[in-house]
Write a protein that holds these residues in place. Structure first.
Motif, PDB file in Angstrom:
ATOM      1  N   ASP A 173       0.339  -1.701   0.110  1.00  0.00           N
ATOM      2  CA  ASP A 173      -0.193   0.023   0.067  1.00  0.00           C
ATOM      3  C   ASP A 173       1.507   1.422   0.005  1.00  0.00           C
ATOM      4  OD1 ASP A 173      -3.019  -1.218  -0.054  1.00  0.00           O
ATOM      5  OD2 ASP A 173      -2.849  -1.562   2.561  1.00  0.00           O
ATOM      6  N   THR A 174       2.233   1.408  -0.207  1.00  0.00           N
ATOM      7  CA  THR A 174       2.758   2.096  -0.256  1.00  0.00           C
ATOM      8  C   THR A 174       4.000   2.736  -1.691  1.00  0.00           C
ATOM      9  OG1 THR A 174       2.872   2.603   2.149  1.00  0.00           O
ATOM     10  CG2 THR A 174       4.597   3.761   1.612  1.00  0.00           C
ATOM     11  N   LEU A 175       4.132   3.543  -1.650  1.00  0.00           N
ATOM     12  CA  LEU A 175       4.845   3.869  -2.737  1.00  0.00           C
ATOM     13  C   LEU A 175       5.957   5.187  -2.495  1.00  0.00           C
ATOM     14  CD1 LEU A 175       2.626   3.127  -5.573  1.00  0.00           C
ATOM     15  CD2 LEU A 175       4.333   2.015  -4.596  1.00  0.00           C
ATOM     16  N   VAL A 176       7.233   5.512  -2.381  1.00  0.00           N
ATOM     17  CA  VAL A 176       8.204   6.690  -2.918  1.00  0.00           C
ATOM     18  C   VAL A 176       7.609   6.785  -4.219  1.00  0.00           C
ATOM     19  CG1 VAL A 176       9.748   7.935  -1.998  1.00  0.00           C
ATOM     20  CG2 VAL A 176       8.774   5.948  -1.077  1.00  0.00           C
ATOM     21  N   THR A 177       7.686   8.133  -4.654  1.00  0.00           N
ATOM     22  CA  THR A 177       7.257   8.844  -5.715  1.00  0.00           C
ATOM     23  C   THR A 177       8.652   9.885  -6.406  1.00  0.00           C
ATOM     24  OG1 THR A 177       5.889   9.369  -5.783  1.00  0.00           O
ATOM     25  CG2 THR A 177       5.622   7.084  -6.307  1.00  0.00           C
ATOM     26  N   HIS A 178       8.564  10.081  -8.005  1.00  0.00           N
ATOM     27  CA  HIS A 178       9.410  10.713  -8.182  1.00  0.00           C
ATOM     28  C   HIS A 178       8.814  11.356  -9.414  1.00  0.00           C
ATOM     29  CE1 HIS A 178      13.184  13.247 -10.434  1.00  0.00           C
ATOM     30  NE2 HIS A 178      12.515  14.658  -9.222  1.00  0.00           N
ATOM     31  N   GLU A 179       7.825  12.937  -9.566  1.00  0.00           N
ATOM     32  CA  GLU A 179       7.895  13.229 -10.223  1.00  0.00           C
ATOM     33  C   GLU A 179       7.855  14.552 -10.684  1.00  0.00           C
ATOM     34  OE1 GLU A 179       2.953  13.116  -8.791  1.00  0.00           O
ATOM     35  OE2 GLU A 179       4.222  12.351  -6.936  1.00  0.00           O
ATOM     36  N   VAL A 180       8.192  14.108 -11.964  1.00  0.00           N
ATOM     37  CA  VAL A 180       8.077  16.002 -12.728  1.00  0.00           C
ATOM     38  C   VAL A 180       7.330  16.372 -14.184  1.00  0.00           C
ATOM     39  CG1 VAL A 180      10.335  17.022 -14.722  1.00  0.00           C
ATOM     40  CG2 VAL A 180      11.035  14.775 -12.871  1.00  0.00           C
ATOM     41  N   THR A 181       7.029  17.461 -13.491  1.00  0.00           N
ATOM     42  CA  THR A 181       6.012  18.486 -14.398  1.00  0.00           C
ATOM     43  C   THR A 181       6.458  18.364 -16.327  1.00  0.00           C
ATOM     44  OG1 THR A 181       6.717  20.732 -13.880  1.00  0.00           O
ATOM     45  CG2 THR A 181       5.345  18.965 -12.914  1.00  0.00           C
ATOM     46  N   ALA A 182       5.902  18.262 -16.605  1.00  0.00           N
ATOM     47  CA  ALA A 182       6.133  19.048 -18.278  1.00  0.00           C
ATOM     48  C   ALA A 182       6.028  20.421 -18.579  1.00  0.00           C
ATOM     49  CB  ALA A 182       5.125  18.427 -19.308  1.00  0.00           C
ATOM     50  N   PRO A 183       7.787  20.862 -18.738  1.00  0.00           N
ATOM     51  CA  PRO A 183       7.273  22.339 -19.367  1.00  0.00           C
ATOM     52  C   PRO A 183       6.743  22.455 -20.329  1.00  0.00           C
ATOM     53  CG  PRO A 183       9.667  20.608 -20.480  1.00  0.00           C
ATOM     54  CD  PRO A 183       9.290  19.780 -19.706  1.00  0.00           C
ATOM     55  N   SER A 184       6.072  23.572 -20.399  1.00  0.00           N
ATOM     56  CA  SER A 184       4.989  24.664 -20.991  1.00  0.00           C
ATOM     57  C   SER A 184       5.728  25.792 -21.163  1.00  0.00           C
ATOM     58  CB  SER A 184       4.057  24.199 -20.553  1.00  0.00           C
ATOM     59  OG  SER A 184       2.927  24.908 -21.139  1.00  0.00           O
ATOM     60  N   PRO A 185       5.538  26.657 -21.946  1.00  0.00           N
ATOM     61  CA  PRO A 185       5.853  27.874 -22.823  1.00  0.00           C
ATOM     62  C   PRO A 185       4.952  28.886 -22.040  1.00  0.00           C
ATOM     63  CG  PRO A 185       6.238  26.641 -24.568  1.00  0.00           C
ATOM     64  CD  PRO A 185       5.006  25.696 -23.416  1.00  0.00           C
ATOM     65  N   ASN A 209       3.066  28.174 -19.127  1.00  0.00           N
ATOM     66  CA  ASN A 209       3.479  28.341 -18.088  1.00  0.00           C
ATOM     67  C   ASN A 209       3.974  29.264 -16.826  1.00  0.00           C
ATOM     68  OD1 ASN A 209       2.813  27.297 -14.670  1.00  0.00           O
ATOM     69  ND2 ASN A 209       3.938  25.047 -15.742  1.00  0.00           N
ATOM     70  N   LEU A 210       3.335  29.925 -15.992  1.00  0.00           N
ATOM     71  CA  LEU A 210       3.598  31.130 -15.681  1.00  0.00           C
ATOM     72  C   LEU A 210       4.567  29.958 -13.899  1.00  0.00           C
ATOM     73  CD1 LEU A 210       1.455  33.406 -15.385  1.00  0.00           C
ATOM     74  CD2 LEU A 210       3.263  33.749 -16.675  1.00  0.00           C
ATOM     75  N   VAL A 211       4.245  29.278 -13.609  1.00  0.00           N
ATOM     76  CA  VAL A 211       4.915  28.735 -12.750  1.00  0.00           C
ATOM     77  C   VAL A 211       5.945  28.126 -12.772  1.00  0.00           C
ATOM     78  CG1 VAL A 211       4.679  27.116  -9.927  1.00  0.00           C
ATOM     79  CG2 VAL A 211       2.430  28.218 -10.671  1.00  0.00           C
ATOM     80  N   GLY A 212       6.046  27.802 -13.746  1.00  0.00           N
ATOM     81  CA  GLY A 212       7.940  26.895 -14.312  1.00  0.00           C
ATOM     82  C   GLY A 212       7.693  25.555 -13.556  1.00  0.00           C
ATOM     83  N   GLN A 213       8.473  24.798 -14.254  1.00  0.00           N
ATOM     84  CA  GLN A 213       8.995  23.311 -14.121  1.00  0.00           C
ATOM     85  C   GLN A 213       9.117  23.235 -12.861  1.00  0.00           C
ATOM     86  OE1 GLN A 213      11.293  21.693 -16.635  1.00  0.00           O
ATOM     87  NE2 GLN A 213      10.334  19.796 -16.723  1.00  0.00           N
ATOM     88  N   ARG A 214       7.731  21.956 -12.294  1.00  0.00           N
ATOM     89  CA  ARG A 214       8.708  21.750 -10.835  1.00  0.00           C
ATOM     90  C   ARG A 214       8.807  20.239 -10.766  1.00  0.00           C
ATOM     91  NH1 ARG A 214       8.837  26.214 -10.713  1.00  0.00           N
ATOM     92  NH2 ARG A 214       7.577  27.659  -8.879  1.00  0.00           N
ATOM     93  N   CYS A 242      14.300  22.189 -13.046  1.00  0.00           N
ATOM     94  CA  CYS A 242      13.465  22.176 -11.714  1.00  0.00           C
ATOM     95  C   CYS A 242      13.599  22.876 -10.644  1.00  0.00           C
ATOM     96  CB  CYS A 242      12.905  20.341 -11.922  1.00  0.00           C
ATOM     97  SG  CYS A 242      11.817  20.111 -13.180  1.00  0.00           S
ATOM     98  N   ILE A 243      12.790  22.999  -9.980  1.00  0.00           N
ATOM     99  CA  ILE A 243      12.608  23.459  -8.303  1.00  0.00           C
ATOM    100  C   ILE A 243      11.529  22.679  -8.085  1.00  0.00           C
ATOM    101  CG2 ILE A 243      11.651  25.141  -6.936  1.00  0.00           C
ATOM    102  CD1 ILE A 243      11.970  27.627  -8.996  1.00  0.00           C
ATOM    103  N   ARG A 244      12.381  21.816  -6.457  1.00  0.00           N
ATOM    104  CA  ARG A 244      11.583  20.674  -5.948  1.00  0.00           C
ATOM    105  C   ARG A 244      10.678  21.297  -4.969  1.00  0.00           C
ATOM    106  NH1 ARG A 244      14.252  16.516  -4.367  1.00  0.00           N
ATOM    107  NH2 ARG A 244      14.722  16.674  -6.631  1.00  0.00           N
TER     108      ARG A 244
END
Length: 305
Positions: free
Chosen positions: A179-191, A193-198, A231-233
């Motif tokens: 029932d438990t996972l440790v994951t790493h997720e990366v958002t896709a870059p988008s022109p 996107n005001l917040v930027g990639q995370r 990316c920003i963590r």
């Protein structure tokens, strides 16, 4: 009180330590590594926060206190505590703590304020809650059974980028039990996107209560996992998706999603200044709506004929 809780934690850990000293054999529990100590501090901080909010700590509290001893105890029945390291137990405790927090929020009579959405695929509302800040809640009824959504959102989590274009990568770093996972997720870059990639490092945990399935996530720390270039963590304070069969129609599911995130806006510059909170508060509910929209398209495209 907070002081009493700290004293109880020390007492429990002292009991566990004394128990270990009395066990036969040597070196039953190896010295803790730096990231194990960091994990312990993080979990204790979260548990203290829950205590101050009046949320019951549940079984996770005992698990945290007795984690060092559990690695040395003989398994009882079908349960085998020895298969988990102290770090594994911290991750499980983080997941259970996040689940207890989500259940408390769902059971409270909170005044949720409706959010104005550009694409009304779901009803989105928000509320400011102690210890979390602004929490967004998305609700929608989906014309698929709970089991199908569960497969897509938990068991098939690494395939999410195939149907959700806002993600470039989801990787399971570790599976702990069922029932438990440790994951790493990366958002896709988008022109646009005001917040930027995370990117996010999270514990994903599955819980069940009666007919509902709860999929919770919260930020964690993994060593070594360097920051991604460009990316920003960011951190997920709390994410909880509730999958509940619709009363009288088990082929449909009531989908409820609580979300609170720290996007680390202070770490990114926008036009020479910090990203305003108003923009962050628009991005998060819109990201929920976008996720549900992409999920619905995927479900329709892969539906059985």
């Amino acid at each position: 009180s907070c002081a009493m809780l700290r004293a109880t934690v020390k007492l429990c850990c002292g009991i566990a330590h004394d128990h270990l000293r009395r066990l036969p054999g040597k070196h039953c529990s190896p010295p803790r590594r730096p990231w194990e100590k960091q994990a312990e501090k993080r979990v204790l901080k979260e548990m203290l926060s829950l205590h101050l909010m009046g949320i019951p700590l549940g079984g996770g509290f005992t698990l945290l206190c007795l984690a060092p001893a559990a690695a040395c105890l003989e398994p009882a029945g079908d349960v085998s505590p020895s298969q988990f390291s102290s770090v594994d137990l911290f991750y499980i405790t983080q997941g259970e703590t996040a689940l207890q927090r989500a259940l408390s929020i769902l059971q409270q009579h909170t005044s949720w304020q409706a959010e104005t959405m550009l694409d009304a695929v779901a009803a989105v509302s928000s509320a400011a809650l102690p210890g979390l800040g602004k929490v967004f809640r998305a609700e929608v009824v989906l014309a698929v059974p709970v089991a199908r959504l569960h497969r897509e959102l938990f068991e098939g989590i690494e395939q999410m980028p195939q149907w959700n274009p806002t993600l470039s990568q989801v990787k399971v770093l570790q599976r702990i039990g069922m029932d438990t996972l440790v994951t790493h997720e990366v958002t896709a870059p988008s022109p646009g996107n005001l917040v930027g990639q995370r990117d996010f490092v999270s514990v994903q945990h599955r819980g069940r209560r009666e007919t509902a399935i709860y999929l919770v996530g919260t930020a964690t720390h993994v060593e070594p996992l360097p920051l991604q270039e460009g990316c920003i963590r960011a951190e997920s304070r709390l994410s909880c998706i509730v999958l509940q069969p619709l009363a009288g129609d088990p082929g449909r599911t009531r989908f409820t999603w609580l979300l609170s995130m720290d996007l680390k806006a202070s770490a990114a510059m926008l036009f020479g200044g910090w990203i305003p909170t108003s923009i962050i508060n628009r991005v998060l509910p819109q990201s929920q709506a976008d996720f549900i929209k992409h999920l619905c398209r995927h479900l329709s495209a892969t539906a059985c004929p």
